[in-house]
Enzyme design. Structure first.
Site, short mmCIF file in Angstrom:
data_model
loop_
_atom_site.label_atom_id
_atom_site.label_comp_id
_atom_site.label_asym_id
_atom_site.label_seq_id
_atom_site.Cartn_x
_atom_site.Cartn_y
_atom_site.Cartn_z
N HIS A 138 0.68 -1.25 0.01
CA HIS A 138 -0.01 0.02 0.08
C HIS A 138 0.88 1.25 -0.05
O HIS A 138 0.48 2.48 0.35
CB HIS A 138 -0.76 -0.03 1.17
CG HIS A 138 -2.30 0.24 0.89
ND1 HIS A 138 -2.91 1.43 1.54
CD2 HIS A 138 -3.19 -0.06 0.04
CE1 HIS A 138 -4.12 1.84 1.15
NE2 HIS A 138 -4.35 0.91 0.15
N ARG A 167 -13.18 7.79 -8.68
CA ARG A 167 -13.15 7.32 -7.21
C ARG A 167 -12.06 8.73 -6.52
O ARG A 167 -11.05 8.82 -6.91
CB ARG A 167 -12.51 6.16 -6.89
CG ARG A 167 -12.07 5.84 -5.42
CD ARG A 167 -12.10 4.33 -5.53
NE ARG A 167 -13.26 3.34 -5.95
CZ ARG A 167 -13.05 2.33 -6.53
NH1 ARG A 167 -11.82 1.79 -6.65
NH2 ARG A 167 -14.09 1.59 -6.86
N ASP A 169 -9.89 11.03 -4.38
CA ASP A 169 -8.73 10.85 -3.83
C ASP A 169 -8.31 11.97 -3.38
O ASP A 169 -8.68 13.32 -3.86
CB ASP A 169 -7.81 9.82 -4.28
CG ASP A 169 -7.16 9.09 -3.26
OD1 ASP A 169 -6.41 9.43 -2.51
OD2 ASP A 169 -7.22 7.88 -3.13
N HIS A 357 -12.36 7.57 -1.67
CA HIS A 357 -11.20 6.93 -1.33
C HIS A 357 -10.05 7.62 -0.69
O HIS A 357 -9.07 7.41 -0.47
CB HIS A 357 -10.55 6.14 -2.48
CG HIS A 357 -9.52 5.07 -2.17
ND1 HIS A 357 -8.07 5.26 -2.52
CD2 HIS A 357 -9.72 3.81 -1.71
CE1 HIS A 357 -7.60 4.24 -2.12
NE2 HIS A 357 -8.29 3.38 -1.80
N GLU A 385 2.68 0.90 4.48
CA GLU A 385 2.10 1.94 4.25
C GLU A 385 3.35 3.12 4.11
O GLU A 385 4.24 3.02 4.81
CB GLU A 385 1.06 2.31 5.36
CG GLU A 385 -0.04 1.32 5.56
CD GLU A 385 -1.06 1.39 4.69
OE1 GLU A 385 -1.10 2.44 3.71
OE2 GLU A 385 -2.00 0.81 4.53
N LEU A 451 -10.18 -6.20 6.43
CA LEU A 451 -10.68 -5.54 5.07
C LEU A 451 -11.05 -4.07 5.47
O LEU A 451 -11.35 -3.73 6.72
CB LEU A 451 -11.98 -6.17 4.61
CG LEU A 451 -12.01 -7.69 4.16
CD1 LEU A 451 -13.29 -8.17 3.74
CD2 LEU A 451 -11.08 -7.62 2.85
#
Length: 451
Positions: A138, A167, A169, A357, A385, A451
């Protein structure tokens, strides 16, 4: 007095982080997926030395194909250009959840490599764990020469606003050679060349089973490996702090925790999936009890990328947006007093059939974190991350911060009472039946963790 002392301790932690000097003119905030797509293609076309793109996936659709085509065109124009793409190993070798089996993104990468044998573009698959459910790449950021284009977006139609759907962001263009170098050298040192990392655009790649032991070692090696750079900042000046983390208790998680607790007046937090780690919930409640203002902007369940409209065939994955709404309703019911007095402001984002998102943290007028971290248990424990924390002690970016937040709030509706959100009894019959079954055996708790 004690709370002031503790807040000073958290602020001291943030101020002691090594940082890189940043020119305010070198930060550009983009305000939409279409502009992000256009800027990415323009940066790729102008690249002279290096391109390194890191995202969860690069999809074989119109949006993804436009990016890969741009990379091949740039390499053809300047053969000396170093071009690499990093995506999650597991995600690249499967189709979308719920779709019928078909050719994978990895198959497409191979086809493109064979179609351009004279142009060497490396597409690497990074396995953060032995299974996708236990951790993915990620790590976000698109490094083009001395510029970092940072977004939580992956690369496909919906993230790049193809076919009139997007989407939403965040998108930041940071011109900073030292920052770009920190991102690039970390990838080169710790990902590319790792024993578990392999080219996806080669037909003879190993199987996941063959790499299982290497994947376990690779994950352990990554834990605790931070960005490496020399602090070149001046006290009291605008600066950026690159952060990376994997696993519980990592440097990124610690910084997020300290950032929340350093709030003196107001905190704004965005997450697409309302499933905050318990530690962050405790810190938010503590801020509210201290009289601080907290704003949370989350996607409406219909703006969740897993949402399935009631008129379409239902799949189990479609229960996720409802589970997140249940979490939010429970959270608000617990803290309704703070909603009533205006300290806690919760906004739901919704814009037609587009999805949300967006993630990030804004603290007072000083700190801004841009990140791909979803601020959920999965990001906290399983995924690799990263983030860029911006320290703006002179509020040089105030107007840009306010403009970005205004754009985010534009499609939001404020929740004034927890009963504004649907209860389980209001859900479609199949959703209601599945959620009640999951709750009986407590599988919903496990789902919230992975999730």
């Amino acid at each position: 007095m004690l709370s002031l002392f503790k807040r000073h301790k958290h602020l001291q932690y943030l101020e002691n982080l090594p940082r890189l000097s940043q020119d305010a003119a070198g930060i550009t905030v983009l305000h939409g997926a279409r502009q992000f797509h256009q800027t990415l293609l323009e940066c790729i076309a102008k690249a002279e030395r290096r391109i390194c793109l890191s995202a969860l996936y690069l999809e074989n659709d119109d949006g993804g194909r436009s990016v890969l085509a741009a990379l091949y065109a740039a390499k053809a124009a300047r053969p000396q250009l170093e071009v690499s793409v990093l995506v999650d190993w597991h995600r690249a070798q499967r189709g979308r959840i719920g779709d019928a089996k078909s050719a994978t993104n990895a198959d497409w990468y191979c086809q493109e490599a064979m179609a351009h044998p004279e142009l060497d573009i490396a597409v690497y698959g990074v396995p953060v764990n032995t299974r996708e459910a236990l951790g993915v790449l990620h790590l976000k950021g698109f490094i083009i020469d001395d510029t970092l284009l940072y977004s939580g977006a992956s690369l496909n139609d919906v993230y790049l606003q193809q076919h009139q759907k997007y989407r939403y962001d965040r998108y930041h263009l940071l011109q900073n050679p030292a920052l770009a170098d920190a991102f690039y050298h970390w990838i080169a040192s710790h990902l590319i060349g790792g024993q578990a990392v392999n080219r996806l655009n080669l037909a003879d790649r190993p199987s996941s089973q063959q790499l299982k032991n290497a994947m376990r070692r690779f994950r352990k090696e990554l834990q605790g490996r931070g960005y490496e750079y020399s602090d070149n900042s001046r006290s009291g000046e605008l600066a950026v702090i690159p952060l990376v983390g994997l696993g519980k208790g990592n440097a990124l998680n610690s910084t997020i925790s300290h950032l929340l607790s350093a709030t003196e007046q107001s905190l704004t937090l965005c997450t697409p999936y309302f499933n905050l780690p318990g530690e962050l919930v405790k810190r938010i409640i503590r801020l509210l009890r201290q009289g601080k203002t907290v704003e949370i902007i989350v996607g409406d369940k219909t703006a969740n990328d897993f949402f399935i409209p009631p008129d379409q065939p239902f799949r189990v994955i479609g229960a996720l947006p409802y589970l997140y709404e249940i979490n939010l309703r429970r959270f608000l019911a617990r803290l309704q007093t703070f909603v009533d007095n205006g300290q806690l402001v919760v906004r739901l984002w919704q814009d037609g059939d587009n999805s949300y998102h967006l993630k990030g943290i804004w603290v007072d007028e000083r700190w801004t974190m841009i990140t791909g971290n979803n601020l959920n248990p999965r990001a906290w424990r399983l995924d690799l991350e990263n983030a860029v924390l911006i320290d703006d002690p002179k509020a040089e970016l105030r107007e840009r911060r306010q403009q970005e937040l205004a754009c985010i709030r534009h499609h939001c509706q404020q929740v004034v009472h927890f009963t504004d959100l649907q209860a389980i009894g209001d859900y479609p019959a199949k959703v209601k039946k599945l959620i009640r079954r999951l709750r009986r055996v407590r599988i919903d708790r496990l789902i919230n963790r992975i999730l």
